[in-house]
Design a protein around this motif. Sequence first.
Motif, PDB file in Angstrom:
ATOM      1  N   VAL A  48      62.981  48.438  39.946  1.00  0.00           N
ATOM      2  CA  VAL A  48      61.870  48.063  39.891  1.00  0.00           C
ATOM      3  C   VAL A  48      61.034  48.270  38.709  1.00  0.00           C
ATOM      4  O   VAL A  48      61.254  49.342  38.101  1.00  0.00           O
ATOM      5  CB  VAL A  48      60.691  48.710  41.071  1.00  0.00           C
ATOM      6  N   VAL A  49      60.629  47.185  37.741  1.00  0.00           N
ATOM      7  CA  VAL A  49      60.051  47.249  36.572  1.00  0.00           C
ATOM      8  C   VAL A  49      58.572  46.519  36.847  1.00  0.00           C
ATOM      9  O   VAL A  49      58.379  45.651  37.386  1.00  0.00           O
ATOM     10  CB  VAL A  49      60.904  46.161  35.805  1.00  0.00           C
ATOM     11  N   ILE A  50      57.942  47.342  36.075  1.00  0.00           N
ATOM     12  CA  ILE A  50      56.477  47.082  35.914  1.00  0.00           C
ATOM     13  C   ILE A  50      56.096  46.539  34.485  1.00  0.00           C
ATOM     14  O   ILE A  50      56.009  47.371  33.548  1.00  0.00           O
ATOM     15  CB  ILE A  50      55.598  48.134  36.495  1.00  0.00           C
ATOM     16  N   ASP A  51      55.644  45.337  34.310  1.00  0.00           N
ATOM     17  CA  ASP A  51      55.144  44.946  32.988  1.00  0.00           C
ATOM     18  C   ASP A  51      53.609  44.777  33.194  1.00  0.00           C
ATOM     19  O   ASP A  51      53.191  44.282  33.998  1.00  0.00           O
ATOM     20  CB  ASP A  51      55.845  43.265  32.929  1.00  0.00           C
ATOM     21  N   GLU A  52      52.993  45.419  32.133  1.00  0.00           N
ATOM     22  CA  GLU A  52      51.669  45.019  31.973  1.00  0.00           C
ATOM     23  C   GLU A  52      51.289  44.042  30.986  1.00  0.00           C
ATOM     24  O   GLU A  52      51.853  44.185  29.741  1.00  0.00           O
ATOM     25  CB  GLU A  52      50.859  46.537  31.500  1.00  0.00           C
ATOM     26  N   VAL A  53      50.709  42.906  31.305  1.00  0.00           N
ATOM     27  CA  VAL A  53      50.382  41.915  30.541  1.00  0.00           C
ATOM     28  C   VAL A  53      48.781  42.059  29.918  1.00  0.00           C
ATOM     29  O   VAL A  53      47.889  41.991  30.660  1.00  0.00           O
ATOM     30  CB  VAL A  53      50.642  40.611  31.258  1.00  0.00           C
ATOM     31  N   PRO A  54      48.578  41.869  28.651  1.00  0.00           N
ATOM     32  CA  PRO A  54      47.372  41.964  28.079  1.00  0.00           C
ATOM     33  C   PRO A  54      46.464  40.557  28.670  1.00  0.00           C
ATOM     34  O   PRO A  54      47.101  39.703  28.991  1.00  0.00           O
ATOM     35  CB  PRO A  54      47.597  41.666  26.351  1.00  0.00           C
ATOM     36  N   LEU A  55      45.302  40.842  28.682  1.00  0.00           N
ATOM     37  CA  LEU A  55      44.544  39.864  29.275  1.00  0.00           C
ATOM     38  C   LEU A  55      44.477  38.579  28.556  1.00  0.00           C
ATOM     39  O   LEU A  55      44.608  37.336  28.926  1.00  0.00           O
ATOM     40  CB  LEU A  55      43.121  40.153  29.386  1.00  0.00           C
ATOM     41  N   ASP A  56      44.866  38.727  27.165  1.00  0.00           N
ATOM     42  CA  ASP A  56      44.767  37.356  26.586  1.00  0.00           C
ATOM     43  C   ASP A  56      46.323  36.689  26.567  1.00  0.00           C
ATOM     44  O   ASP A  56      46.242  35.278  26.383  1.00  0.00           O
ATOM     45  CB  ASP A  56      44.638  37.715  24.822  1.00  0.00           C
ATOM     46  N   ASN A  57      47.117  37.083  27.336  1.00  0.00           N
ATOM     47  CA  ASN A  57      48.458  36.703  27.381  1.00  0.00           C
ATOM     48  C   ASN A  57      48.671  36.311  28.810  1.00  0.00           C
ATOM     49  O   ASN A  57      49.688  35.678  29.218  1.00  0.00           O
ATOM     50  CB  ASN A  57      49.547  37.727  27.058  1.00  0.00           C
ATOM     51  N   TRP A  58      47.489  36.327  29.586  1.00  0.00           N
ATOM     52  CA  TRP A  58      47.723  35.877  30.981  1.00  0.00           C
ATOM     53  C   TRP A  58      46.654  34.719  31.396  1.00  0.00           C
ATOM     54  O   TRP A  58      45.456  34.956  30.998  1.00  0.00           O
ATOM     55  CB  TRP A  58      47.435  37.135  32.007  1.00  0.00           C
ATOM     56  N   GLY A  59      47.182  33.616  31.856  1.00  0.00           N
ATOM     57  CA  GLY A  59      46.219  32.551  32.127  1.00  0.00           C
ATOM     58  C   GLY A  59      46.114  31.983  33.408  1.00  0.00           C
ATOM     59  O   GLY A  59      47.122  32.109  34.064  1.00  0.00           O
ATOM     60  N   MET A  60      44.998  31.485  33.811  1.00  0.00           N
ATOM     61  CA  MET A  60      44.968  30.743  35.256  1.00  0.00           C
ATOM     62  C   MET A  60      43.675  30.144  34.874  1.00  0.00           C
ATOM     63  O   MET A  60      42.743  30.004  34.262  1.00  0.00           O
ATOM     64  CB  MET A  60      44.789  31.702  36.317  1.00  0.00           C
ATOM     65  N   GLU A  61      43.779  28.773  35.654  1.00  0.00           N
ATOM     66  CA  GLU A  61      42.605  27.868  35.678  1.00  0.00           C
ATOM     67  C   GLU A  61      42.543  27.263  34.251  1.00  0.00           C
ATOM     68  O   GLU A  61      41.279  26.986  33.800  1.00  0.00           O
ATOM     69  CB  GLU A  61      41.203  28.357  36.101  1.00  0.00           C
ATOM     70  N   GLY A  62      43.497  27.482  33.366  1.00  0.00           N
ATOM     71  CA  GLY A  62      43.518  26.755  32.011  1.00  0.00           C
ATOM     72  C   GLY A  62      42.738  27.683  30.928  1.00  0.00           C
ATOM     73  O   GLY A  62      42.521  27.183  29.983  1.00  0.00           O
ATOM     74  N   ARG A  63      42.528  28.884  31.383  1.00  0.00           N
ATOM     75  CA  ARG A  63      41.812  29.757  30.539  1.00  0.00           C
ATOM     76  C   ARG A  63      42.632  31.090  30.574  1.00  0.00           C
ATOM     77  O   ARG A  63      42.956  31.574  31.465  1.00  0.00           O
ATOM     78  CB  ARG A  63      40.230  30.169  30.997  1.00  0.00           C
ATOM     79  N   GLN A  64      42.362  31.712  29.322  1.00  0.00           N
ATOM     80  CA  GLN A  64      42.959  33.377  29.418  1.00  0.00           C
ATOM     81  C   GLN A  64      42.039  34.170  30.306  1.00  0.00           C
ATOM     82  O   GLN A  64      40.939  33.816  30.629  1.00  0.00           O
ATOM     83  CB  GLN A  64      42.756  33.883  27.993  1.00  0.00           C
ATOM     84  N   VAL A  65      42.521  35.329  31.006  1.00  0.00           N
ATOM     85  CA  VAL A  65      41.964  35.979  31.850  1.00  0.00           C
ATOM     86  C   VAL A  65      40.898  36.726  31.060  1.00  0.00           C
ATOM     87  O   VAL A  65      39.845  36.686  31.759  1.00  0.00           O
ATOM     88  CB  VAL A  65      43.148  37.039  32.607  1.00  0.00           C
ATOM     89  N   SER A  66      41.058  37.103  30.005  1.00  0.00           N
ATOM     90  CA  SER A  66      40.109  37.749  29.385  1.00  0.00           C
ATOM     91  C   SER A  66      38.546  36.696  29.166  1.00  0.00           C
ATOM     92  O   SER A  66      37.801  37.321  29.280  1.00  0.00           O
ATOM     93  CB  SER A  66      40.385  37.872  27.814  1.00  0.00           C
ATOM     94  N   GLN A  67      38.999  35.584  29.169  1.00  0.00           N
ATOM     95  CA  GLN A  67      37.628  34.695  29.125  1.00  0.00           C
ATOM     96  C   GLN A  67      37.191  34.453  30.425  1.00  0.00           C
ATOM     97  O   GLN A  67      35.726  34.597  30.594  1.00  0.00           O
ATOM     98  CB  GLN A  67      38.154  33.153  28.769  1.00  0.00           C
ATOM     99  N   ILE A  68      37.800  34.579  31.438  1.00  0.00           N
ATOM    100  CA  ILE A  68      37.290  34.608  32.979  1.00  0.00           C
ATOM    101  C   ILE A  68      36.845  35.981  33.169  1.00  0.00           C
ATOM    102  O   ILE A  68      35.487  35.847  33.726  1.00  0.00           O
ATOM    103  CB  ILE A  68      38.602  34.496  33.626  1.00  0.00           C
ATOM    104  N   ARG A  69      37.306  37.007  32.773  1.00  0.00           N
ATOM    105  CA  ARG A  69      36.435  38.318  32.734  1.00  0.00           C
ATOM    106  C   ARG A  69      35.179  38.300  32.228  1.00  0.00           C
ATOM    107  O   ARG A  69      34.298  38.824  32.702  1.00  0.00           O
ATOM    108  CB  ARG A  69      37.386  39.559  32.348  1.00  0.00           C
ATOM    109  N   ALA A  70      35.051  37.680  30.880  1.00  0.00           N
ATOM    110  CA  ALA A  70      33.804  37.838  30.120  1.00  0.00           C
ATOM    111  C   ALA A  70      32.797  37.092  30.713  1.00  0.00           C
ATOM    112  O   ALA A  70      31.664  37.356  30.581  1.00  0.00           O
ATOM    113  CB  ALA A  70      34.153  37.356  28.758  1.00  0.00           C
ATOM    114  N   ALA A  71      33.324  35.881  31.552  1.00  0.00           N
ATOM    115  CA  ALA A  71      32.297  35.068  32.105  1.00  0.00           C
ATOM    116  C   ALA A  71      31.720  35.531  33.141  1.00  0.00           C
ATOM    117  O   ALA A  71      30.496  35.231  33.715  1.00  0.00           O
ATOM    118  CB  ALA A  71      32.784  33.785  32.346  1.00  0.00           C
ATOM    119  N   GLN A  72      32.386  36.347  34.018  1.00  0.00           N
ATOM    120  CA  GLN A  72      31.901  37.116  35.137  1.00  0.00           C
ATOM    121  C   GLN A  72      30.686  38.363  34.927  1.00  0.00           C
ATOM    122  O   GLN A  72      30.363  38.763  35.819  1.00  0.00           O
ATOM    123  CB  GLN A  72      33.162  37.780  35.963  1.00  0.00           C
ATOM    124  N   THR A  73      30.860  38.817  33.688  1.00  0.00           N
ATOM    125  CA  THR A  73      29.804  39.773  33.456  1.00  0.00           C
ATOM    126  C   THR A  73      28.558  39.348  33.089  1.00  0.00           C
ATOM    127  O   THR A  73      28.049  38.239  32.809  1.00  0.00           O
ATOM    128  CB  THR A  73      30.350  40.709  32.444  1.00  0.00           C
TER     129      THR A  73
END
Length: 73
Positions: A48-73
Motif C-alpha cells: 500500500v502506497v500513499i501519495d500526497e499531491v500538492p493542491l496545485d497539482n490536483w484538479g477538478m471542475e477544470g480548476r486546481q483544488v487550491s483555487q477551489i479551496r480559496a473560493a470556499q473561504t
Amino acid sequence: MPYVNIKVTREGGPDGTGPTPEEKRQLISGVTDLLQQVLNKNPATTFVVIDEVPLDNWGMEGRQVSQIRAAQT
C-alpha cells in the motif's frame, strides 16, 4: 501480490500538510485487512502506497483544488 496506490491532496492534518502518521497507518492497515478478507490476499505480499499531491497539482471542475479551496473561504 496486490499493489494499492492511494492518492490524497496534501491538506488537512494538524499542520495542513496532509494525513497524520496515524491516519496513514489506519489506511494501510485497513486496506491490507480488506484485501485479506475479501480476496484472501496475503498481507505479507500486499503493498500500500500513499501519495500526497500538492493542491496545485490536483484538479477538478477544470480548476486546481487550491483555487477551489480559496473560493470556499
